[in-house]
Design a protein around this motif. Sequence first.
Motif, PDB file in Angstrom:
ATOM      1  N   ARG A 155       0.961  -1.303   0.105  1.00 50.97           N
ATOM      2  CA  ARG A 155       0.043   0.074   0.040  1.00 50.97           C
ATOM      3  C   ARG A 155       0.839   1.255   0.168  1.00 50.97           C
ATOM      4  N   LEU A 214      -1.372   7.972   0.672  1.00 51.49           N
ATOM      5  CA  LEU A 214      -1.913   9.254  -0.271  1.00 51.49           C
ATOM      6  C   LEU A 214      -2.438  10.103   0.741  1.00 51.49           C
ATOM      7  N   TRP A 236      -7.080  13.006  -4.276  1.00 48.20           N
ATOM      8  CA  TRP A 236      -5.804  12.379  -3.463  1.00 48.20           C
ATOM      9  C   TRP A 236      -4.549  12.365  -4.338  1.00 48.20           C
ATOM     10  N   PHE A 238      -3.250   3.111   0.254  1.00 47.65           N
ATOM     11  CA  PHE A 238      -4.023   2.354  -0.958  1.00 47.65           C
ATOM     12  C   PHE A 238      -3.214   1.412  -1.762  1.00 47.65           C
ATOM     13  N   PRO A 271      -1.922   0.114  -5.219  1.00 48.76           N
ATOM     14  CA  PRO A 271      -1.443   0.886  -6.355  1.00 48.76           C
ATOM     15  C   PRO A 271      -2.453   0.711  -7.267  1.00 48.76           C
ATOM     16  N   LEU A 290      -6.657   2.640  -6.635  1.00 49.61           N
ATOM     17  CA  LEU A 290      -6.748   4.310  -6.307  1.00 49.61           C
ATOM     18  C   LEU A 290      -7.960   4.901  -6.082  1.00 49.61           C
ATOM     19  N   THR A 303      -8.277  10.860  -7.793  1.00 51.22           N
ATOM     20  CA  THR A 303      -6.766  10.743  -7.716  1.00 51.22           C
ATOM     21  C   THR A 303      -6.297  11.668  -8.549  1.00 51.22           C
ATOM     22  N   THR A 340      -0.302  12.211  -9.810  1.00 50.31           N
ATOM     23  CA  THR A 340      -0.096  11.148  -8.860  1.00 50.31           C
ATOM     24  C   THR A 340      -0.377   9.847  -9.660  1.00 50.31           C
ATOM     25  N   ALA A 341      -1.302   9.537 -10.259  1.00 55.74           N
ATOM     26  CA  ALA A 341      -1.487   8.234 -10.995  1.00 55.74           C
ATOM     27  C   ALA A 341      -0.394   7.949 -11.993  1.00 55.74           C
ATOM     28  N   ILE A 347       2.746   6.387  -9.963  1.00 50.55           N
ATOM     29  CA  ILE A 347       2.644   5.392  -9.495  1.00 50.55           C
ATOM     30  C   ILE A 347       2.605   4.258 -10.900  1.00 50.55           C
TER      31      ILE A 347
END
Length: 146
Positions: A21, A24, A37, A115, A117, A120, A124, A128-129, A132
């Motif tokens: 995890r 976030l 997030w 969270f 990956p 999400l 989000t 950030t996405a 990741i």
Amino acid sequence: MPEPHRFPVDILILLQRPDGRILLTKRAGSIYLAGSWAVPGGKVDSGEDVIAAAIRELNEETGVTVTHDQLTFIGVTHHRPPHHDSRIGFGFLATDWTSEPRNVEPDKCSQLAWFLPDELPDPTMPYTAEVIRLYQEKQPFSLHGW
């Protein structure tokens, strides 16, 4: 000749527990995309390198302390958000740190949560996405939003 564009340089830190995890933060107040997030991170200050910025931002936002050796480079994204000029984001991973994460900036963050990956929360932040995704797919670079 056109003026050269000066990109903001950001750092984005994935703080990851042994169960996979990622931490976030839920953005709050009047900051960009409040309610979304995001991973801890922010802008690199003048005269500061990206590692020093990652260490500083992580501590300022979550109270977590990491050293240079506890950060692993993930990748770089040249991100173009729909509402602002483009920026360069350096992603880092930390799987070892000192102290328990806490919300140090309640005026900018309403919640911290962990969270997976692949799971999400909505919404989000796209930035950030993307970092990741770079981590999951082991890609060192992306153009995002172009």
